[in-house]
Each structure stands twice: as structure tokens, then as C-alpha cells.
Scaffold this motif. Structure first.
Motif, short mmCIF file in Angstrom:
data_model
loop_
_atom_site.label_atom_id
_atom_site.label_comp_id
_atom_site.label_asym_id
_atom_site.label_seq_id
_atom_site.Cartn_x
_atom_site.Cartn_y
_atom_site.Cartn_z
N PRO A 32 -43.72 -7.69 45.25
CA PRO A 32 -43.08 -9.14 45.40
C PRO A 32 -43.29 -9.32 47.06
O PRO A 32 -43.17 -10.55 47.28
CB PRO A 32 -41.67 -8.83 45.38
N ARG A 33 -43.45 -8.50 47.84
CA ARG A 33 -43.88 -8.77 49.30
C ARG A 33 -45.18 -8.98 49.21
O ARG A 33 -46.32 -8.47 49.53
CB ARG A 33 -43.57 -7.62 49.87
N VAL A 34 -45.52 -10.23 49.61
CA VAL A 34 -46.65 -11.09 49.64
C VAL A 34 -47.35 -11.43 51.11
O VAL A 34 -46.48 -12.29 51.61
CB VAL A 34 -47.19 -12.09 48.52
N LEU A 35 -48.66 -10.93 51.54
CA LEU A 35 -48.93 -11.72 52.94
C LEU A 35 -50.54 -12.44 52.63
O LEU A 35 -51.24 -11.81 51.80
CB LEU A 35 -49.24 -10.63 53.73
N MET A 36 -50.08 -13.73 52.63
CA MET A 36 -51.21 -14.54 52.32
C MET A 36 -52.09 -14.76 53.96
O MET A 36 -51.49 -14.99 54.98
CB MET A 36 -50.77 -16.12 52.14
N ASP A 58 -47.90 -1.72 52.02
CA ASP A 58 -46.49 -2.32 52.11
C ASP A 58 -46.60 -3.92 51.61
O ASP A 58 -45.36 -4.26 51.11
CB ASP A 58 -46.08 -2.57 53.77
N TYR A 59 -47.58 -4.36 51.45
CA TYR A 59 -47.90 -5.74 51.04
C TYR A 59 -48.85 -5.92 49.89
O TYR A 59 -49.73 -5.12 49.78
CB TYR A 59 -48.49 -6.62 52.19
N ARG A 60 -48.65 -6.95 49.04
CA ARG A 60 -49.68 -7.43 48.00
C ARG A 60 -50.45 -8.54 49.16
O ARG A 60 -49.93 -9.61 49.49
CB ARG A 60 -49.27 -8.11 47.05
N VAL A 61 -51.59 -8.17 49.78
CA VAL A 61 -52.29 -9.07 50.39
C VAL A 61 -53.26 -9.87 49.91
O VAL A 61 -54.25 -9.32 49.17
CB VAL A 61 -53.00 -8.09 51.52
N ARG A 283 -48.72 -6.16 62.75
CA ARG A 283 -47.87 -5.15 62.16
C ARG A 283 -46.43 -5.25 62.64
O ARG A 283 -45.30 -5.46 62.02
CB ARG A 283 -48.44 -3.62 62.32
N ARG A 284 -46.20 -5.39 63.93
CA ARG A 284 -44.96 -5.24 64.63
C ARG A 284 -44.22 -6.69 64.22
O ARG A 284 -43.01 -6.64 64.00
CB ARG A 284 -45.19 -5.61 66.29
N PHE A 285 -44.90 -7.67 64.25
CA PHE A 285 -44.32 -8.95 63.90
C PHE A 285 -43.82 -9.04 62.37
O PHE A 285 -42.71 -9.26 62.16
CB PHE A 285 -45.39 -10.36 64.10
N PHE A 286 -44.83 -8.74 61.40
CA PHE A 286 -44.33 -8.92 59.89
C PHE A 286 -43.30 -7.83 59.79
O PHE A 286 -42.58 -7.92 58.76
CB PHE A 286 -45.66 -8.65 59.18
N ASP A 287 -43.43 -6.66 60.24
CA ASP A 287 -42.43 -5.50 60.16
C ASP A 287 -40.97 -6.04 60.79
O ASP A 287 -40.12 -5.18 60.52
CB ASP A 287 -42.66 -4.39 60.64
N GLY A 288 -40.85 -6.91 61.86
CA GLY A 288 -39.60 -7.53 62.26
C GLY A 288 -39.12 -6.79 63.49
O GLY A 288 -37.92 -6.63 63.79
#
Length: 291
Positions: A32-36, A58-61, A283-288
Motif C-alpha cells: 500500500p506504500r506507493v511512490l510515484m 519498501d515501496y510499490r514504485v 531515501r532520507r527524505f521518504f524514510d522521514g
């Protein structure tokens, strides 16, 4: 790690009829974690192959070819090559994916589309990385892009075509020949005895035919969208960018609710995110991990 994406397409609607938007997809289709990941003006979704593979655990890209580019249809009416149509197509794609929210990586035009979608009430975008773009595009960059977009070119080989692309894209920063070939190959299709670029030349007409008042109105809407977005935002600027000025970047940081910025040295418009140091920024940004 998979080295080939799943390829699919979704049917979208424009005022002149139906068209197909192709997309490449990496990672678990049930995630359910999608990166467009959305590309620039004359590029395609395969620009993100390296980035997508590193995020696929980690993502459905999902990497669409914006209409008129790559494997997607061309519009019957070139006047449809505008951000509102692209936003509508992305809404259709997100509905196809069956998820309530997405994270967004937008390079250049892909960032403009992201801003347009992010500013809408109930936007599905959670976190957004804008790669070397803002609401205001410097005039010099518009002139530079206008000198090549939509100009018909034919090449004897993909290598010759890749050399041409490098001549207009060297601001992307240093790349090995292999890296540049991988970024270039999906942008060509065989045509007769040679190769041509895989995008609708009418995009050039649409790009150069926008009257100044429409540009100003569009910019105003994007500033409003930027201010309306309440999610986390990272603005990446190539240190030598002629498209996103430092002055515009500073304004963006004032207007946006939750934005921070990173500048990449030795690169202009636009960073390709195929190198480990650039991927680590995303990576740092999307991982928070960068708050």
C-alpha cells in the motif's frame, strides 16, 4: 532485486477523447506504500529505473510516461499538453492503483504536476520531493528548452542519439557512458532506417505557444498550490540550475508549510538520481529521517 519492471497502462480522458498512459511498476504490487516518480518535459518514466530498484523493497514504485511521451498515446489536440490534463491523468492512475495516498518524486515537469495535485483539497500526496523545479521558471531556461523541444531529429543509431541528448543535457552532471546510454535508450524508437525521439513533437508547439498572461496565471496557481500543501516537502536544487534560481527556492521555503531544501553541487538542471549520493538524499527524505 528485479531488474525489469512490470509494464502496464491506464485509459485516461481528455476533452478530445480517450488516451492511454503507460507506466512501469517496481516492487510488491500489493504494497500500500506507493511512490510515484514523474519525469521531465521530453523524458519518460524509465528515467527512474535505478532509483525505483533501490526503493522497490519498501515501496510499490510507479513511473508513468506522461501522455505524449514514451509508450503513452499522443493527444489528438496538442492544446491538451498542459499541467491540468497531466494532473487529471495522475488522478486516474492513482485510482487504478487502489491506494488512498502516495508519495511523490517529481523532476522538472513532474514536479509541476505534483504541485498541481498537491494543492487540491483531499490531495492523495503525503510527502513530495520536487527535483529542481518551482512555480517560477527562469526565462533563460524557457528559451534554452524552446531551442530543442519538438525540433524533428533523426539518428543513424541510438549511440548517435545519446550523444545528441548529452549535447542538450550535460547540465544533468557527470555520468559514465554506460549510465548515459541507460538513461537515453528508452527515449528512442526505430523509424525507417534510423531512430527518432519517442515523444510527440507537438509538445514543442504547446510549450512555445503559451501566451505570457497564461504563464503568469499558471505560476500564480502553482504558488497557491505550494502554500496549500500540508505534507512534508523536500526541494532539491542543482547548484548550477538555470531553471530553479536560488531566489525562487528561498521564496518557496517561505510559502510552503513544511519544506526544506538541499542543493547538489556540480549539477545543473536536473539531477538524475542515478548516483548513490543523490539516491541517499531521496531515501532520507521518504524514510522521514531528515526532519
Amino acid at each position: 532485486m528485479s531488474h525489469a519492471p512490470r509494464l502496464s497502462n491506464v485509459q485516461c480522458l481528455s476533452p478530445s477523447g480517450l488516451h492511454r498512459m503507460a507506466y512501469a511498476e517496481w516492487g510488491d504490487p500489493e504494497n500500500p506504500r506507493v511512490l510515484m516518480c514523474v519525469h521531465g518535459l521530453t523524458r519518460c518514466g524509465r528515467d527512474f529505473d535505478v532509483l525505483a530498484q533501490t526503493f522497490a523493497s519498501d515501496y510499490r514504485v510507479v513511473c508513468p510516461d506522461v501522455v505524449g511521451r514514451g509508450q503513452s498515446s499522443w493527444l489528438a489536440n496538442p492544446a491538451g499538453y498542459v499541467v491540468p490534463q497531466y494532473v487529471a491523468d495522475m488522478v486516474t492512475l492513482i485510482a487504478r492503483l487502489g491506494v488512498a495516498s502516495v508519495d511523490w518524486f517529481g523532476t522538472s515537469m513532474g514536479g509541476l504536476i505534483g504541485m498541481g495535485l498537491a494543492g487540491l483539497p483531499d490531495t492523495p500526496i503525503r510527502n513530495m520531493l520536487l527535483n529542481d523545479v518551482g512555480p517560477h521558471i527562469d526565462a533563460g531556461a524557457l528559451t534554452r528548452i524552446g531551442q530543442y523541444v519538438g525540433i524533428p531529429k533523426r539518428f543513424a543509431s541510438i549511440d548517435e542519439g545519446a550523444d545528441y541528448l548529452w549535447s542538450i543535457s550535460s547540465a544533468f552532471g557527470p555520468h559514465t557512458r554506460e549510465e548515459w546510454r541507460a538513461l537515453s535508450e528508452p527515449l528512442f524508437k526505430a523509424d525507417g532506417g534510423g531512430y527518432v525521439l519517442r515523444y510527440d513533437p507537438s509538445i514543442g508547439t504547446a510549450f512555445s505557444g503559451i501566451p505570457p498572461q497564461a504563464i503568469a496565471a499558471g505560476e500564480g496557481m502553482l504558488w497557491a498550490s505550494l502554500a496549500a500543501f500540508s505534507g512534508r516537502m523536500l526541494i532539491v536544487r542543482g547548484e548550477q540550475s538555470d531553471l530553479l534560481s536560488r531566489a525562487t527556492l528561498e521564496q518557496m521555503l517561505v510559502h510552503a508549510q513544511r519544506a526544506r531544501a538541499v542543493e547538489i553541487p556540480g549539477v545543473g538542471h536536473a539531477p538524475t538520481f542515478v548516483h548513490a549520493d543523490q539516491i541517499a538524499i531521496a531515501r532520507r527524505f521518504f524514510d522521514g529521517h531528515d526532519d
